[in-house]
Design a protein around this motif. Structure first.
Motif, PDB file in Angstrom:
ATOM      1  N   TRP A 198       0.818  -1.212   0.000  1.00 26.52           N
ATOM      2  CA  TRP A 198       0.000   0.000   0.000  1.00 26.52           C
ATOM      3  C   TRP A 198       0.856   1.267   0.000  1.00 26.52           C
ATOM      4  N   ARG A 249      -5.449   4.286   0.613  1.00 26.10           N
ATOM      5  CA  ARG A 249      -4.131   3.795   0.197  1.00 26.10           C
ATOM      6  C   ARG A 249      -4.208   2.421  -0.464  1.00 26.10           C
ATOM      7  N   SER A 250      -5.168   1.600  -0.064  1.00 27.31           N
ATOM      8  CA  SER A 250      -5.290   0.259  -0.631  1.00 27.31           C
ATOM      9  C   SER A 250      -5.841   0.271  -2.048  1.00 27.31           C
ATOM     10  N   ARG A 251      -6.296   1.437  -2.538  1.00 31.34           N
ATOM     11  CA  ARG A 251      -6.888   1.511  -3.878  1.00 31.34           C
ATOM     12  C   ARG A 251      -6.188   2.573  -4.719  1.00 31.34           C
ATOM     13  N   ARG A 252      -4.886   2.670  -4.525  1.00 30.34           N
ATOM     14  CA  ARG A 252      -4.149   3.702  -5.246  1.00 30.34           C
ATOM     15  C   ARG A 252      -3.137   3.085  -6.217  1.00 30.34           C
ATOM     16  N   GLN A 255      -3.280  -0.678  -7.462  1.00 33.79           N
ATOM     17  CA  GLN A 255      -4.471  -0.956  -8.258  1.00 33.79           C
ATOM     18  C   GLN A 255      -4.329  -0.386  -9.669  1.00 33.79           C
TER      19      GLN A 255
END
Length: 413
Positions: A198, A249-252, A255
């Motif tokens: 992340w 942060r987990s989808r930046r 991804q």
């Protein structure tokens, strides 16, 4: 009511029959104009500037640019879509590579960065990027691969550190094997801001900024891609150029990399499929009376290409529907790269021991297709992906599991 296709543009769905017939006919004709320019690029990759007037060269920029920024409406037919879906783009990629893959990769446009912008960018970031790449001609780059690390996104060493004073960031590190990197105006760079998956970020870079350095690498094949090495010596990145900054942060960054690979792997498969078909057709043009075992081998490869093309379009439809099967994507990319190599080797054998000397076009594509094995993962990586999908029983769709003979096997080979 005519059957329609899912469209990523603001123009709404298009009738499938009318759209595919008209677009494919245009692509077939446009691809014919790429053979001679492709040979010129093989001798001098910067010769692309001599061919910017060709409709086929305009296609990449137009089809990979969001409709609101597209500027080629008067230069291309109305059925050539801006902001193309994956299915639309792989149809174009296959025919353009049938003409010449190097010329296609040399053409201006936002290239693979489009997939990252679609996944992560806000409206202001799209404006910043696409207002620059919509100028003609403008190249962009996508920078993930690093020296000694390859494209393993979780092992990145390029750093994004806080700028002195806390306003913005500073980018430091190197990227390797980046298409058009030394000739681009802007690009997307993946880097590490913090430990762990992340901590990966994707940032937009203006190549005019201080600290950006690039050089073109010498190549044996696919020279039109102008593969480059990039170095970032403290390039300042304003806060607004960090893609996905409005997201968790987990989808930046990570991804965005995954979304780009989902798009690029079918594209590489389409390139390989187009060149493989071109090699088979070239043999039949040079030896129209070919018969016996040689003709059977060519027919077998063309049959493989037809099956693979259907699978490729199924994979693209799954991506457009928002339900991609990454294992199937791996399988199609791997098999397409193998088909392209098999086709050029067969062509060289059937046209005689001096074929690569007597047929300059065949010599060129014989070298070009070797690149597809290394673009977006080598075969061993994708074989592992296919194995994992089979092991988890996630590779085949319910339709693949029916009782028709050979259907399941066809999905792998």
């Amino acid at each position: 009511m005519p059957e329609t296709v899912r469209s990523a543009t603001s123009h709404g769905p298009r009738p499938r029959g009318e759209w595919t017939d008209a677009l494919e006919h245009f692509l077939r004709e446009a691809a014919r104009d790429l053979r001679a320019p492709g040979a010129a690029l093989d001798a001098d990759p910067d010769a692309v500037h001599r061919f910017l007037h060709l409709p086929a060269v305009r296609l990449q920029q137009h089809m990979l640019t969001p409709a609101r920024y597209a500027r080629d409406e008067d230069l291309l037919p109305r059925y050539v879509p801006a902001e193309a879906s994956c299915a639309e783009w792989i149809l174009a990629a296959e025919w353009l590579a049938y003409g010449d893959p190097g010329m296609t990769l040399a053409s201006p446009g936002p290239a693979l960065s489009t997939a990252v912008l679609r996944a992560l960018a806000d409206d202001a970031q799209r404006d910043w990027f696409f207002t620059r790449t919509s100028d003609w001609p403008t190249w962009a780059f996508f920078a993930l691969t690093e020296p000694a690390k390859g494209s393993a996104a979780t092992e990145l060493t390029a750093r994004l550190d806080a700028a002195p004073g806390g306003d913005g960031w500073v980018l430091t590190g190197e990227k390797m094997y980046i298409g058009n990197g030394a000739h681009a105006r802007v690009g997307v760079v993946f880097c590490r801001r913090a430990p762990g998956p992340w901590g990966i970020e994707a940032v937009m870079v203006d190549t005019a900024d201080p600290g950006f350095h690039a050089e073109t690498l010498p190549l044996v094949g696919l020279r039109g891609a102008r593969i480059s090495r990039l170095r970032f010596d403290g390039v300042y990145i304003p806060p607004e150029r960090v893609l996905g900054r409005h997201r968790p942060r987990s989808r930046r960054g990570l991804q965005g990399a995954l979304q780009a690979m989902l798009w690029f792997r079918p594209s590489v498969a389409a390139f390989a499929l187009g060149v493989g078909r071109a090699a088979c057709d070239y043999v039949l043009e040079q030896r129209p009376a070919l018969a016996g075992a040689g003709r059977a081998e060519v027919d077998g490869l063309l049959d493989r290409s037809r099956r693979l093309r259907r699978l490729l379009h199924e994979v693209a439809a799954e991506i457009d529907a928002g339900s991609p099967n990454t294992f199937r994507v791996s399988g199609v990319k791997m098999r397409a790269a193998c088909l392209a190599e098999d086709a050029t080797m067969l062509a060289a054998r059937l046209l005689g021991p001096a074929s690569l000397i007597e047929h300059p076009w065949l010599d060129k594509v014989y070298r070009d297709v070797r690149a597809f094995e290394f673009m977006e993962g080598t075969g061993n990586i994708h074989r592992r992906g296919v194995f994992q999908g089979l092991l988890r029983d996630d590779y085949f769709t319910p339709r693949d599991r029916d009782d028709r003979p050979g259907r399941a096997v066809e999905g792998v080979i």
